[in-house]
Design an enzyme around this catalytic site. Structure first.
Site, PDB file in Angstrom:
ATOM      1  N   LEU A  33       0.836  -1.219   0.000  1.00  0.00           N
ATOM      2  CA  LEU A  33       0.000   0.000   0.000  1.00  0.00           C
ATOM      3  C   LEU A  33       0.868   1.266   0.000  1.00  0.00           C
ATOM      4  N   ASN A 118      14.154  -0.371  -3.217  1.00  0.00           N
ATOM      5  CA  ASN A 118      12.810  -0.954  -3.212  1.00  0.00           C
ATOM      6  C   ASN A 118      12.647  -1.932  -4.386  1.00  0.00           C
ATOM      7  N   THR A 144      10.211  -2.325 -18.677  1.00  0.00           N
ATOM      8  CA  THR A 144       9.715  -1.101 -19.295  1.00  0.00           C
ATOM      9  C   THR A 144      10.468  -0.827 -20.593  1.00  0.00           C
ATOM     10  N   SER A 179      16.393   7.374 -16.521  1.00  0.00           N
ATOM     11  CA  SER A 179      16.177   7.899 -15.157  1.00  0.00           C
ATOM     12  C   SER A 179      16.655   6.846 -14.158  1.00  0.00           C
ATOM     13  N   TYR A 181      14.873   5.527 -11.974  1.00  0.00           N
ATOM     14  CA  TYR A 181      13.823   4.489 -11.978  1.00  0.00           C
ATOM     15  C   TYR A 181      14.054   3.501 -13.128  1.00  0.00           C
ATOM     16  N   HIS A 182      14.222   4.044 -14.360  1.00  0.00           N
ATOM     17  CA  HIS A 182      14.396   3.144 -15.501  1.00  0.00           C
ATOM     18  C   HIS A 182      15.640   2.268 -15.311  1.00  0.00           C
ATOM     19  N   LYS A 185      14.974  -0.883 -13.422  1.00  0.00           N
ATOM     20  CA  LYS A 185      14.367  -1.960 -14.216  1.00  0.00           C
ATOM     21  C   LYS A 185      15.447  -2.729 -14.989  1.00  0.00           C
ATOM     22  N   VAL A 211       1.451   3.443 -20.171  1.00  0.00           N
ATOM     23  CA  VAL A 211       0.056   2.993 -20.125  1.00  0.00           C
ATOM     24  C   VAL A 211      -0.869   4.205 -20.051  1.00  0.00           C
ATOM     25  N   ASN A 240      -2.585  10.753 -19.946  1.00  0.00           N
ATOM     26  CA  ASN A 240      -3.570  10.973 -18.883  1.00  0.00           C
ATOM     27  C   ASN A 240      -3.446  12.384 -18.307  1.00  0.00           C
ATOM     28  N   VAL A 254       3.534  19.906 -22.891  1.00  0.00           N
ATOM     29  CA  VAL A 254       4.518  19.168 -23.702  1.00  0.00           C
ATOM     30  C   VAL A 254       5.912  19.631 -23.270  1.00  0.00           C
ATOM     31  N   ARG A 326      13.507  17.137 -18.135  1.00  0.00           N
ATOM     32  CA  ARG A 326      14.270  15.894 -18.229  1.00  0.00           C
ATOM     33  C   ARG A 326      15.451  16.051 -19.192  1.00  0.00           C
TER      34      ARG A 326
HETATM   35  P1  NAD Z   1       1.557   1.824  -9.212  1.00  0.00           P
HETATM   36  O1  NAD Z   1       2.493   2.659  -8.408  1.00  0.00           O
HETATM   37  O2  NAD Z   1       0.182   2.324  -9.463  1.00  0.00           O
HETATM   38  O3  NAD Z   1       1.427   0.376  -8.539  1.00  0.00           O
HETATM   39  C1  NAD Z   1       2.510  -0.296  -7.959  1.00  0.00           C
HETATM   40  C2  NAD Z   1       2.008  -1.000  -6.711  1.00  0.00           C
HETATM   41  O4  NAD Z   1       3.097  -1.700  -6.111  1.00  0.00           O
HETATM   42  C3  NAD Z   1       1.459  -0.035  -5.669  1.00  0.00           C
HETATM   43  O5  NAD Z   1       0.186  -0.449  -5.245  1.00  0.00           O
HETATM   44  C4  NAD Z   1       2.486  -0.088  -4.538  1.00  0.00           C
HETATM   45  O6  NAD Z   1       1.890   0.092  -3.261  1.00  0.00           O
HETATM   46  C5  NAD Z   1       3.086  -1.479  -4.710  1.00  0.00           C
HETATM   47  N1  NAD Z   1       4.483  -1.577  -4.235  1.00  0.00           N
HETATM   48  C6  NAD Z   1       5.524  -0.788  -4.570  1.00  0.00           C
HETATM   49  N2  NAD Z   1       6.630  -1.223  -3.949  1.00  0.00           N
HETATM   50  C7  NAD Z   1       6.283  -2.301  -3.216  1.00  0.00           C
HETATM   51  C8  NAD Z   1       6.979  -3.191  -2.356  1.00  0.00           C
HETATM   52  N3  NAD Z   1       8.289  -3.042  -2.113  1.00  0.00           N
HETATM   53  N4  NAD Z   1       6.309  -4.214  -1.775  1.00  0.00           N
HETATM   54  C9  NAD Z   1       4.983  -4.386  -2.002  1.00  0.00           C
HETATM   55  N5  NAD Z   1       4.257  -3.567  -2.794  1.00  0.00           N
HETATM   56  C10 NAD Z   1       4.912  -2.542  -3.388  1.00  0.00           C
HETATM   57  O7  NAD Z   1       2.307   1.495 -10.579  1.00  0.00           O
HETATM   58  P2  NAD Z   1       1.694   0.935 -11.949  1.00  0.00           P
HETATM   59  O8  NAD Z   1       1.505   2.067 -12.858  1.00  0.00           O
HETATM   60  O9  NAD Z   1       0.588   0.007 -11.649  1.00  0.00           O
HETATM   61  O10 NAD Z   1       2.941   0.104 -12.477  1.00  0.00           O
HETATM   62  C11 NAD Z   1       3.070  -1.259 -12.144  1.00  0.00           C
HETATM   63  C12 NAD Z   1       4.340  -1.835 -12.745  1.00  0.00           C
HETATM   64  O11 NAD Z   1       4.290  -1.696 -14.166  1.00  0.00           O
HETATM   65  C13 NAD Z   1       5.624  -1.152 -12.288  1.00  0.00           C
HETATM   66  O12 NAD Z   1       6.612  -2.128 -12.091  1.00  0.00           O
HETATM   67  C14 NAD Z   1       5.996  -0.263 -13.456  1.00  0.00           C
HETATM   68  O13 NAD Z   1       7.377  -0.123 -13.506  1.00  0.00           O
HETATM   69  C15 NAD Z   1       5.458  -1.038 -14.641  1.00  0.00           C
HETATM   70  N6  NAD Z   1       5.085  -0.162 -15.761  1.00  0.00           N
HETATM   71  C16 NAD Z   1       4.125   0.790 -15.608  1.00  0.00           C
HETATM   72  C17 NAD Z   1       3.788   1.621 -16.678  1.00  0.00           C
HETATM   73  C18 NAD Z   1       2.772   2.732 -16.565  1.00  0.00           C
HETATM   74  O14 NAD Z   1       2.651   3.522 -17.522  1.00  0.00           O
HETATM   75  N7  NAD Z   1       2.024   2.821 -15.484  1.00  0.00           N
HETATM   76  C19 NAD Z   1       4.427   1.419 -17.904  1.00  0.00           C
HETATM   77  C20 NAD Z   1       5.406   0.443 -18.034  1.00  0.00           C
HETATM   78  C21 NAD Z   1       5.733  -0.356 -16.943  1.00  0.00           C
HETATM   79  N1  USQ Z   2       6.067  14.223 -20.962  1.00  0.00           N
HETATM   80  C1  USQ Z   2       5.636  15.444 -21.442  1.00  0.00           C
HETATM   81  N2  USQ Z   2       4.725  16.117 -20.710  1.00  0.00           N
HETATM   82  C2  USQ Z   2       4.205  15.640 -19.542  1.00  0.00           C
HETATM   83  C3  USQ Z   2       4.643  14.401 -19.078  1.00  0.00           C
HETATM   84  C4  USQ Z   2       5.589  13.722 -19.810  1.00  0.00           C
HETATM   85  O1  USQ Z   2       6.065  15.901 -22.501  1.00  0.00           O
HETATM   86  O2  USQ Z   2       3.376  16.321 -18.934  1.00  0.00           O
HETATM   87  C5  USQ Z   2       7.041  13.443 -21.757  1.00  0.00           C
HETATM   88  C6  USQ Z   2       8.292  13.036 -21.005  1.00  0.00           C
HETATM   89  O3  USQ Z   2       9.266  14.044 -21.053  1.00  0.00           O
HETATM   90  C7  USQ Z   2       8.667  11.759 -21.738  1.00  0.00           C
HETATM   91  C8  USQ Z   2       7.336  11.176 -22.188  1.00  0.00           C
HETATM   92  O4  USQ Z   2       6.396  12.243 -22.120  1.00  0.00           O
HETATM   93  O5  USQ Z   2       9.402  12.066 -22.879  1.00  0.00           O
HETATM   94  C9  USQ Z   2       6.836  10.043 -21.319  1.00  0.00           C
HETATM   95  O6  USQ Z   2       6.786  10.487 -19.970  1.00  0.00           O
HETATM   96  P1  USQ Z   2       5.724   9.871 -18.941  1.00  0.00           P
HETATM   97  O7  USQ Z   2       5.813  10.630 -17.671  1.00  0.00           O
HETATM   98  O8  USQ Z   2       4.406   9.745 -19.599  1.00  0.00           O
HETATM   99  O9  USQ Z   2       6.271   8.382 -18.779  1.00  0.00           O
HETATM  100  P2  USQ Z   2       7.660   7.854 -18.208  1.00  0.00           P
HETATM  101  O10 USQ Z   2       8.322   8.804 -17.309  1.00  0.00           O
HETATM  102  O11 USQ Z   2       8.453   7.344 -19.364  1.00  0.00           O
HETATM  103  O12 USQ Z   2       7.195   6.642 -17.301  1.00  0.00           O
HETATM  104  C10 USQ Z   2       5.973   5.941 -17.524  1.00  0.00           C
HETATM  105  C11 USQ Z   2       5.641   5.177 -16.247  1.00  0.00           C
HETATM  106  C12 USQ Z   2       6.762   4.176 -15.980  1.00  0.00           C
HETATM  107  C13 USQ Z   2       6.956   3.288 -17.184  1.00  0.00           C
HETATM  108  C14 USQ Z   2       7.212   4.100 -18.441  1.00  0.00           C
HETATM  109  C15 USQ Z   2       7.181   3.287 -19.713  1.00  0.00           C
HETATM  110  O13 USQ Z   2       5.515   6.076 -15.153  1.00  0.00           O
HETATM  111  O14 USQ Z   2       6.415   3.387 -14.850  1.00  0.00           O
HETATM  112  O15 USQ Z   2       8.027   2.431 -16.957  1.00  0.00           O
HETATM  113  O16 USQ Z   2       6.123   5.054 -18.608  1.00  0.00           O
HETATM  114  S1  USQ Z   2       8.462   3.721 -20.838  1.00  0.00           S
HETATM  115  O17 USQ Z   2       8.438   5.179 -20.999  1.00  0.00           O
HETATM  116  O18 USQ Z   2       8.175   3.071 -22.089  1.00  0.00           O
HETATM  117  O19 USQ Z   2       9.711   3.301 -20.269  1.00  0.00           O
END
Ligand code: NAD
Ligand code: USQ
Length: 382
Positions: A33, A118, A144, A179, A181-182, A185, A211, A240, A254, A326
């Site tokens: 959570l 984490n 990702t 980043s 974060y990336h 992964k 997504v 979104n 943008v 960024r």
């Molecule tokens: P989210 O933050 O909405 O959901 C992640 C969930 O994992 C949360 O409910 C959080 O409480 C739980 N969590 C985080 N760390 C934890 C831990 N150590 N132990 C137990 N629970 C933990 O994220 P999301 O958008 O649902 O993304 C889910 C996965 O998909 C992530 O691994 C993300 O990297 C990957 N992903 C997401 C997107 C996107 O656009 N949302 C795109 C590509 C990949």
């Molecule tokens: N961007 C804008 N304006 C905004 C937000 C973002 O121009 O208001 C741009 C960013 O600079 C970037 C692109 O849009 O170039 C994507 O950014 P994002 O925030 O929509 O997505 P990102 O940071 O890449 O991360 C998201 C999820 C992450 C997942 C990743 C998939 O948060 O968990 O891993 O998408 S990917 O990008 O294919 O690696």
């Protein structure tokens, strides 16, 4: 199939847990959570109000008669996680449970360290737990697309054939993540690949694109099942966010020129991809990589799509080009393979005006929940 969904309270995990449940799988959610706490830390909230996990699951059982078990705890706690694996004995393990925001990971040193600990430690604990307790379970891990970066050649699904000085090999595709974060992964992918090669584990790394969308057939059934809709600068993703900005009369944010091209996928397809990966598991010892997205768009193209549809709801929209917070290429080649999931039966939903109108309508209805001060980007990469 007995499945645990780690991260099953999150944006992708919650609709996936319901989708697997309605399709007849025996599902348990594992989640700390933590994501709800990060909203508190950042002073923001989901555009759609989300019920507690307890309320969500109770409502699901009332509506469908299906029970989804829950384990609240942290994957970085190895002993606790081992107890969950012993209790559940899963055949499939879906792993969404990570800190997934690139901006969150770039706030400062503490947030970078937290993100990598984490994500990397949670995944390592899961890998050791699988090896010791459920060695034949299939791990479906969310990677990702951003692991690859934006190379000036086609992106393949995980591996590339390289010819070098008269010899050739199929090797992991080079990674240039953008980043902290990336990067986490990428570290996960290496660790999982090693465990497949060394211990014979079976894993699928789903390199998912960004997504968009919010609801699936299941989450739309009742307000207590609604999915989260992040719009803030830290957790909101581009499309979104543009929808939320259009609904509140804010210029579309943008970053820079907007030529940043990425793979995109609807949440409705995410849940289907996960089931497809589970139903067609990797072999023991195999580290399989699928690119999980359905279409490529530049950020500017997406803003233009939103701006084109918004007037049909009486909204006037302007596109702003903000200084990019960024460090990333704003004009580049991008062509990424994504045929493996289609080969398993995925029928992609394309981005269309109907969905854009649906998202804009949701955003207009709940616009009082948008925090205007959290729309402009506050986290810098520099
Ligand atoms: P989210 O933050 O909405 O959901 C992640 C969930 O994992 C949360 O409910 C959080 O409480 C739980 N969590 C985080 N760390 C934890 C831990 N150590 N132990 C137990 N629970 C933990 O994220 P999301 O958008 O649902 O993304 C889910 C996965 O998909 C992530 O691994 C993300 O990297 C990957 N992903 C997401 C997107 C996107 O656009 N949302 C795109 C590509 C990949
Ligand atoms: N961007 C804008 N304006 C905004 C937000 C973002 O121009 O208001 C741009 C960013 O600079 C970037 C692109 O849009 O170039 C994507 O950014 P994002 O925030 O929509 O997505 P990102 O940071 O890449 O991360 C998201 C999820 C992450 C997942 C990743 C998939 O948060 O968990 O891993 O998408 S990917 O990008 O294919 O690696």
């Amino acid at each position: 199939m007995r499945v645990i969904v780690c991260g099953g309270d999150g944006f992708c995990g919650w609709p996936t847990a319901l989708h697997l449940s309605v399709r007849g799988h025996d599902v348990a959610i594992v989640d700390s959570l933590a994501r709800r706490q990060w909203d508190v830390e950042l002073g923001t909230q989901s555009l759609l109000p989300i019920a507690s996990l307890e309320e969500r699951l109770q409502r699901w059982e009332e509506l469908t008669g299906r029970q989804v078990r829950v384990h609240v705890g942290d994957l970085t706690d190895a002993e606790w996680l081992a107890g969950v694996l012993r209790a559940e004995r899963p055949e499939g393990i879906v792993h969404f449970a990570e800190q997934r925001s690139a901006p969150y990971s770039m706030i400062d040193r503490q947030h970078a360290v937290f993100t990598q600990v984490n994500n990397v430690v949670g995944t390592l604990n899961l890998l050791y737990g699988i090896k010791e307790i459920v060695p034949t379970a299939h791990l479906v891990k969310l990677g990702t697309m951003g692991e690859y970066g934006t190379p000036n050649i086609d992106i393949e699904e995980g591996y590339i054939e390289i010819h070098h000085k008269g010899r050739s090999d199929v090797l992991p595709y080079p990674k240039q993540p953008g980043s902290m974060y990336h990067l986490s992964k990428v570290h996960d992918s290496h660790n999982i690949h090693f465990c497949c090669r060394t211990w014979g584990l079976a894993a699928t790394d789903l390199n998912q694109g960004v997504v968009y969308g919010v609801q699936t057939a299941e989450t739309a059934m009742d307000p207590l099942l609604w999915n989260r809709f992040d719009t803030d600068d830290v957790f909101g993703t581009a499309l979104n966010r543009f929808v939320a900005e259009a609904a509140t009369g804010h210029d579309l944010t943008v970053y820079g020129a907007g030529g940043q091209t990425r793979g995109w996928i609807q949440i409705r397809d995410t849940v289907r991809c996960i089931e497809l990966a589970l139903l067609h598991p990797a072999r023991p010892g195999e580290f399989r990589v699928f690119n999980q997205f359905t279409e490529q768009f530049s950020v500017l193209e997406l803003a233009q799509r939103v701006a084109a549809v918004a007037p049909s709801l009486g909204l006037t929209v302007r596109i702003a080009h903000l200084p990019n917070p960024r460090v990333e290429r704003e004009a580049h080649y991008y062509n990424a393979a994504h045929t493996a999931l289609v080969g398993l039966g995925l029928e992609p939903h394309r981005l269309d005006d109907h969905l854009l109108r649906e998202l804009l309508t949701l955003a207009v209805q709940h616009q009082d929940r948008i925090v205007p001060a959290k729309l402009l980007p506050r986290v810098s990469w520099r």
